[in-house]
Design an enzyme around this catalytic site. Structure first.
Site, mmCIF file in Angstrom:
data_model
loop_
_atom_site.group_PDB
_atom_site.id
_atom_site.type_symbol
_atom_site.label_atom_id
_atom_site.label_comp_id
_atom_site.label_asym_id
_atom_site.label_seq_id
_atom_site.Cartn_x
_atom_site.Cartn_y
_atom_site.Cartn_z
ATOM 1 N N LYS A 181 35.255 40.288 29.519
ATOM 2 C CA LYS A 181 36.286 39.952 30.514
ATOM 3 C C LYS A 181 36.180 38.533 31.057
ATOM 4 C CE LYS A 181 39.046 42.167 31.996
ATOM 5 N NZ LYS A 181 38.983 43.129 33.112
ATOM 6 N N ASN A 201 38.308 36.921 34.295
ATOM 7 C CA ASN A 201 39.319 37.367 35.257
ATOM 8 C C ASN A 201 39.836 36.244 36.145
ATOM 9 O OD1 ASN A 201 39.072 40.042 34.392
ATOM 10 N ND2 ASN A 201 37.343 40.408 35.770
ATOM 11 N N SER A 212 33.079 40.099 34.409
ATOM 12 C CA SER A 212 32.964 41.485 34.856
ATOM 13 C C SER A 212 31.499 41.889 34.853
ATOM 14 C CB SER A 212 33.764 42.379 33.906
ATOM 15 O OG SER A 212 33.298 43.712 34.001
ATOM 16 N N ASN A 234 44.847 27.825 81.948
ATOM 17 C CA ASN A 234 46.120 28.106 81.280
ATOM 18 C C ASN A 234 46.725 26.851 80.642
ATOM 19 O OD1 ASN A 234 45.538 30.540 82.368
ATOM 20 N ND2 ASN A 234 47.230 30.581 83.838
ATOM 21 N N THR A 253 64.313 35.806 33.419
ATOM 22 C CA THR A 253 64.936 36.480 34.559
ATOM 23 C C THR A 253 64.600 37.949 34.374
ATOM 24 O OG1 THR A 253 67.041 36.863 33.437
ATOM 25 C CG2 THR A 253 66.842 34.806 34.677
ATOM 26 N N HIS A 254 64.352 38.623 35.473
ATOM 27 C CA HIS A 254 63.924 40.041 35.420
ATOM 28 C C HIS A 254 62.653 40.202 34.586
ATOM 29 C CE1 HIS A 254 68.046 40.947 36.903
ATOM 30 N NE2 HIS A 254 68.389 39.984 36.059
ATOM 31 N N GLU A 283 44.460 36.067 41.938
ATOM 32 C CA GLU A 283 44.684 37.383 42.547
ATOM 33 C C GLU A 283 44.480 37.338 44.061
ATOM 34 O OE1 GLU A 283 43.158 40.770 39.756
ATOM 35 O OE2 GLU A 283 41.936 38.995 39.450
#
Ligand code: ARG
Length: 460
Positions: free
Chosen positions: A282, A284, A276, A109, A154-155, A289
């Site tokens: 493509k 990527n 891809s 422990n 913004t937004h 991500e």
């Protein structure tokens, strides 16, 4: 043979071993476990519990076990439930009877808590070094960005132009807080639990202060129950890593957006993009991500450990074994993410012409027109309404913003220069603002912060 064979008539059932074993993942604590055992042995010598010969035999056996583990010749056995059991078993085989004294006054422990704190201290510094490297890359890209500017949002709607360097350093300051948090967590992890025993300390003359010093801990536990059951340092480390992961996720999200054809602000280097399998055109942003996606996993690790901890009575419970996999994985994933994102940012190309074109919409200077009216004494609310009316007329009618501004009584031809490309961003002059003056000062402060943090890391 189990560590508790004296008390038990039967050996462990296969399903018990299969379910309770932690060796597959806690073997990465091997070096820390051996360091802890060396310190413990020396403490036992100081307490007069081991004589020189016994200690010599155990320390030599620990050296051999260390060598076997590092060259891959260590033969694990099915009954080696965890790394602590495996090391002690082998030490006893190698050292003979003296080996049976290694575990005197110690429990797994306090041992596992010691090992995990050593690992955590080291890992926090490793992650912090990765953060610093990414910060350096952001600073380098910010420096070379010069007076390039892009729309600030913004937004996710275009708001006001900002210098690219300002935008990059915004991510940099978040990372500076991450680094600070990692080092603060390290301070709280830097407490030795060794000597707490199973839960209550010992009747034997152990030397917790000496073993802590030997292991390089800055402090020693004050309460044995707390020492073996405290996993605050794991939860804190996981929070730091989760928030760092969230910052990388937000940076990743912008890389994803900026590298779209729609934005077109960023071109990824081939080496840091993926293709891809079906779509030949493509390119990527998979790193970005995954930085975004894996932050979910990091938040899960934090949530999981907090949930494990919340119902535990004092002191040690086997539930605590669940601290290791999330911590190891969080550290591993963040270290990988930092290196990948650093390489991606260092190697990609900014399309500053596209950025400027997007920022040079005359609407982006609307606030400058309103502030120009305020300088002439008009209340801001009125100025806002005047410029809002001009924007609406330009959008709805056939006259351009410039024509409308030139023709307006309170604005006039003088104000039209505010709409010219590149002018608006130069008008952000307040401290911490997005224009060239304050950004140059900000960059000095950021550079100084990096240098100071570099020194903090060097000091360990
Ligand atoms: N593998 C255990 C853990 O990670 C070590 C401590 C086991 N202690 C015990 N009393 N069963 O927590």
């Amino acid at each position: 043979m189990t560590l508790w064979h004296g008390r038990f008539g039967d050996g462990p059932a296969e399903p018990l071993l299969a379910y309770t074993v932690s060796l597959p993942y806690d073997r990465r604590l091997a070096a820390d476990d051996i360091a802890g055992s060396r310190a413990h042995v020396k403490g036992l010598v100081r307490g007069g519990i081991l004589d020189g010969d016994e200690a010599g035999a155990i320390l030599a056996a620990l050296d051999q076990v260390e060598a076997e583990l590092s060259d891959g010749t260590f033969a694990f056995q099915r009954s080696d439930e965890d790394i602590h059991t495996a090391v002690e078993r082998r030490v006893t085989e190698v050292a003979g009877p003296a080996g049976g004294k290694l575990h005197t006054g110690r429990s797994r422990n306090d041992q596992v808590a010691t090992d995990l704190r050593l690992y955590t201290k080291r890992s926090l510094v490793e992650v912090a070094a990765g953060v610093l490297a990414l910060q350096r890359t952001l600073l380098a890209r910010a420096t070379e960005a010069g007076d390039a500017y892009l729309p600030g949002y913004t937004h996710l709607q275009r708001a006001q132009p900002v210098l690219l360097s300002h935008h990059l350093l915004a991510h940099g300051w978040a990372l500076a807080r991450d680094l600070d948090r990692l080092l603060a967590t390290r301070v709280r992890a830097d407490v030795s639990p060794l000597g707490a025993g199973a839960l209550a300390g010992s009747s034997l003359p152990l030397d917790p202060v000496g073993t802590a010093a030997d292991l390089g801990f800055a402090a020693v536990f004050d309460n044995s129950l707390d020492a073996v059951s405290d996993r605050d340092f794991v939860a804190e480390a996981l929070f730091d890593l989760a928030l760092l992961g969230v910052h990388l996720s937000r940076l990743g999200e912008e890389v994803v957006l900026w590298s779209t054809e729609e934005f077109g602000f960023l071109k990824l280097a081939d080496a840091y993009a993926t293709g891809s399998s079906m779509l030949p055109q493509k390119k990527n942003p998979d790193i970005a991500e995954l930085a975004r996606g894996r932050s979910g996993r990091l938040i899960g690790h934090l949530t999981g450990v907090l949930t494990t901890l919340k119902g535990l009575p004092l002191a040690y419970n086997r539930d605590l074994q669940e601290d290791k996999e999330p911590l190891f994985d969080a550290v591993d994933q963040v270290v990988l993410a930092l290196a990948a994102m650093e390489g991606l940012l260092a190697s990609s190309t900014f399309d500053t012409a596209r950025m400027a074109a997007a920022a040079d919409s005359p609407y982006a200077a609307a606030t400058d027109l309103a502030e120009h009216l305020v300088e002439g004494g008009m209340p801001f609310r009125d100025a806002h309404a005047v410029v809002g009316g001009i924007v609406r007329a330009a959008i709805d009618g056939d006259q351009s913003m410039a024509d409308l501004v030139a023709a307006h009584d309170a604005l006039g031809p003088d104000a039209v220069r505010l709409l010219e490309p590149g002018v608006s961003v130069t008008r952000r002059t307040t401290r911490g603002g997005a224009g060239p003056g304050p950004v140059a000062e900000q960059m000095d402060r950021y550079r100084a912060r990096l240098a100071a943090d570099h020194e903090r890391l060097d000091r360990g």
